[in-house]
Design a protein around this motif. Structure first.
Motif, PDB file in Angstrom:
ATOM      1  N   PRO A 167       0.826  -1.216   0.000  1.00 47.72           N
ATOM      2  CA  PRO A 167       0.000   0.000   0.000  1.00 47.72           C
ATOM      3  C   PRO A 167       0.859   1.264   0.000  1.00 47.72           C
ATOM      4  N   LEU A 168       1.492   1.527  -1.115  1.00 46.23           N
ATOM      5  CA  LEU A 168       2.373   2.675  -1.274  1.00 46.23           C
ATOM      6  C   LEU A 168       1.570   3.929  -1.600  1.00 46.23           C
ATOM      7  N   ARG A 169       2.216   5.058  -1.492  1.00 52.98           N
ATOM      8  CA  ARG A 169       1.540   6.318  -1.793  1.00 52.98           C
ATOM      9  C   ARG A 169       1.227   6.439  -3.281  1.00 52.98           C
ATOM     10  N   ARG A 170       2.131   6.043  -4.131  1.00 52.23           N
ATOM     11  CA  ARG A 170       1.936   6.100  -5.583  1.00 52.23           C
ATOM     12  C   ARG A 170       2.264   4.733  -6.195  1.00 52.23           C
ATOM     13  N   PRO A 171       1.451   3.729  -5.937  1.00 52.25           N
ATOM     14  CA  PRO A 171       1.803   2.370  -6.362  1.00 52.25           C
ATOM     15  C   PRO A 171       1.946   2.221  -7.871  1.00 52.25           C
ATOM     16  N   ARG A 172       1.095   2.872  -8.640  1.00 55.02           N
ATOM     17  CA  ARG A 172       1.188   2.723 -10.098  1.00 55.02           C
ATOM     18  C   ARG A 172       2.469   3.333 -10.642  1.00 55.02           C
ATOM     19  N   LEU A 173       2.866   4.462 -10.097  1.00 59.25           N
ATOM     20  CA  LEU A 173       4.113   5.098 -10.509  1.00 59.25           C
ATOM     21  C   LEU A 173       5.295   4.176 -10.247  1.00 59.25           C
ATOM     22  N   TRP A 174       5.363   3.622  -9.033  1.00 58.55           N
ATOM     23  CA  TRP A 174       6.472   2.747  -8.677  1.00 58.55           C
ATOM     24  C   TRP A 174       6.456   1.477  -9.521  1.00 58.55           C
ATOM     25  N   ALA A 175       5.270   0.943  -9.794  1.00 53.29           N
ATOM     26  CA  ALA A 175       5.165  -0.260 -10.628  1.00 53.29           C
ATOM     27  C   ALA A 175       5.641   0.024 -12.051  1.00 53.29           C
ATOM     28  N   VAL A 176       5.268   1.182 -12.586  1.00 54.97           N
ATOM     29  CA  VAL A 176       5.715   1.550 -13.936  1.00 54.97           C
ATOM     30  C   VAL A 176       7.229   1.741 -13.965  1.00 54.97           C
ATOM     31  N   LEU A 177       7.776   2.413 -12.957  1.00 54.03           N
ATOM     32  CA  LEU A 177       9.226   2.615 -12.913  1.00 54.03           C
ATOM     33  C   LEU A 177       9.965   1.280 -12.817  1.00 54.03           C
ATOM     34  N   TRP A 178       9.433   0.371 -12.012  1.00 51.53           N
ATOM     35  CA  TRP A 178      10.067  -0.946 -11.896  1.00 51.53           C
ATOM     36  C   TRP A 178       9.975  -1.694 -13.223  1.00 51.53           C
ATOM     37  N   GLY A 179       8.829  -1.631 -13.863  1.00 47.59           N
ATOM     38  CA  GLY A 179       8.671  -2.277 -15.166  1.00 47.59           C
ATOM     39  C   GLY A 179       9.620  -1.697 -16.201  1.00 47.59           C
ATOM     40  N   LEU A 180       9.815  -0.390 -16.169  1.00 46.34           N
ATOM     41  CA  LEU A 180      10.774   0.242 -17.087  1.00 46.34           C
ATOM     42  C   LEU A 180      12.201  -0.215 -16.795  1.00 46.34           C
ATOM     43  N   ALA A 181      12.536  -0.412 -15.531  1.00 46.80           N
ATOM     44  CA  ALA A 181      13.864  -0.912 -15.170  1.00 46.80           C
ATOM     45  C   ALA A 181      14.062  -2.326 -15.711  1.00 46.80           C
ATOM     46  N   VAL A 182      13.031  -3.156 -15.606  1.00 45.85           N
ATOM     47  CA  VAL A 182      13.102  -4.516 -16.161  1.00 45.85           C
ATOM     48  C   VAL A 182      13.312  -4.438 -17.670  1.00 45.85           C
ATOM     49  N   LEU A 183      12.540  -3.594 -18.326  1.00 48.18           N
ATOM     50  CA  LEU A 183      12.665  -3.430 -19.774  1.00 48.18           C
ATOM     51  C   LEU A 183      14.055  -2.926 -20.152  1.00 48.18           C
ATOM     52  N   LEU A 184      14.598  -2.002 -19.387  1.00 50.32           N
ATOM     53  CA  LEU A 184      15.935  -1.479 -19.644  1.00 50.32           C
ATOM     54  C   LEU A 184      16.979  -2.591 -19.578  1.00 50.32           C
ATOM     55  N   VAL A 185      16.881  -3.456 -18.580  1.00 53.53           N
ATOM     56  CA  VAL A 185      17.829  -4.569 -18.464  1.00 53.53           C
ATOM     57  C   VAL A 185      17.719  -5.472 -19.687  1.00 53.53           C
ATOM     58  N   ILE A 186      16.514  -5.762 -20.116  1.00 53.38           N
ATOM     59  CA  ILE A 186      16.332  -6.619 -21.293  1.00 53.38           C
ATOM     60  C   ILE A 186      16.959  -5.977 -22.521  1.00 53.38           C
ATOM     61  N   VAL A 187      16.682  -4.703 -22.744  1.00 54.27           N
ATOM     62  CA  VAL A 187      17.204  -4.007 -23.921  1.00 54.27           C
ATOM     63  C   VAL A 187      18.731  -3.956 -23.888  1.00 54.27           C
ATOM     64  N   VAL A 188      19.295  -3.567 -22.743  1.00 57.17           N
ATOM     65  CA  VAL A 188      20.751  -3.454 -22.635  1.00 57.17           C
ATOM     66  C   VAL A 188      21.431  -4.806 -22.883  1.00 57.17           C
ATOM     67  N   CYS A 189      20.771  -5.869 -22.492  1.00 52.98           N
ATOM     68  CA  CYS A 189      21.355  -7.204 -22.689  1.00 52.98           C
ATOM     69  C   CYS A 189      21.255  -7.690 -24.130  1.00 52.98           C
ATOM     70  N   LEU A 190      20.405  -7.081 -24.939  1.00 53.72           N
ATOM     71  CA  LEU A 190      20.213  -7.559 -26.303  1.00 53.72           C
ATOM     72  C   LEU A 190      20.776  -6.621 -27.374  1.00 53.72           C
ATOM     73  N   ILE A 191      21.097  -5.386 -27.014  1.00 48.59           N
ATOM     74  CA  ILE A 191      21.701  -4.484 -28.005  1.00 48.59           C
ATOM     75  C   ILE A 191      23.196  -4.785 -28.102  1.00 48.59           C
ATOM     76  N   PRO A 192      23.846  -4.314 -29.170  1.00 50.08           N
ATOM     77  CA  PRO A 192      25.291  -4.551 -29.280  1.00 50.08           C
ATOM     78  C   PRO A 192      26.039  -3.991 -28.066  1.00 50.08           C
ATOM     79  N   PRO A 193      27.023  -4.735 -27.580  1.00 53.64           N
ATOM     80  CA  PRO A 193      27.784  -4.255 -26.423  1.00 53.64           C
ATOM     81  C   PRO A 193      28.658  -3.063 -26.819  1.00 53.64           C
ATOM     82  N   PRO A 194      28.955  -2.208 -25.854  1.00 51.89           N
ATOM     83  CA  PRO A 194      29.822  -1.067 -26.171  1.00 51.89           C
ATOM     84  C   PRO A 194      31.225  -1.565 -26.542  1.00 51.89           C
ATOM     85  N   PRO A 195      31.896  -0.852 -27.432  1.00 51.10           N
ATOM     86  CA  PRO A 195      33.220  -1.303 -27.873  1.00 51.10           C
ATOM     87  C   PRO A 195      34.318  -0.967 -26.866  1.00 51.10           C
ATOM     88  N   ILE A 196      34.121  -1.408 -25.652  1.00 44.37           N
ATOM     89  CA  ILE A 196      35.091  -1.153 -24.585  1.00 44.37           C
ATOM     90  C   ILE A 196      35.729  -2.486 -24.207  1.00 44.37           C
TER      91      ILE A 196
END
Length: 133
Positions: free
Chosen positions: A13-42
């Protein structure tokens, strides 16, 4: 209008549960994208990415502890994160030409999830619930 906590019974029962859920979902999506795009040339030392895998999944799981209720909801999120980490490794091997599947990455992901989930056993588990900002 029903309270948000009854509309979203898996979320604390958070103050802004939908906001936090969306932010967490975006973090999950970010991890997926970063793992599938070409790695940096470092150039990196061999196996140095394991710490990054651990940290990413620790943050996702630790954030899930803040967001989801203990018990089944949190257990299923943890299982989902482990399966996501394994699935991404398969996807890297099957869907990309610039990445390769590495079972040790999946192990680092899983250890990160477990370490993040352990925060549910500490007083830190409800930091977001206590924060009223």
């Amino acid at each position: 209008m029903a309270p948000v906590s009854s509309a979203l019974p898996v979320i604390k029962p958070l103050r802004r549960p939908r906001l936090w859920a969306v932010l967490w979902g975006l973090a999950v999506l970010l991890v997926i994208v970063v793992c599938l795009i070409p790695p940096p040339p470092i150039p990196l030392p061999e196996n140095s990415d394991k710490g990054e895998h651990f940290l990413a999944y620790f943050i996702l799981a630790g954030s899930a502890v803040q967001l989801f209720r203990r018990g089944r909801p949190l257990l299923w999120v943890g299982v989902g994160l482990v399966l996501m980490g394994i699935g991404i490794e398969f996807a890297q091997g099957a869907l990309t030409s610039n990445r390769m599947a590495d079972p040790m990455d999946a192990v680092a992901n899983t250890i990160g999830v477990l370490a993040g989930m352990v925060t549910a056993l500490t007083p830190l588990r409800d930091l977001l619930l206590r924060w009223r900002g």
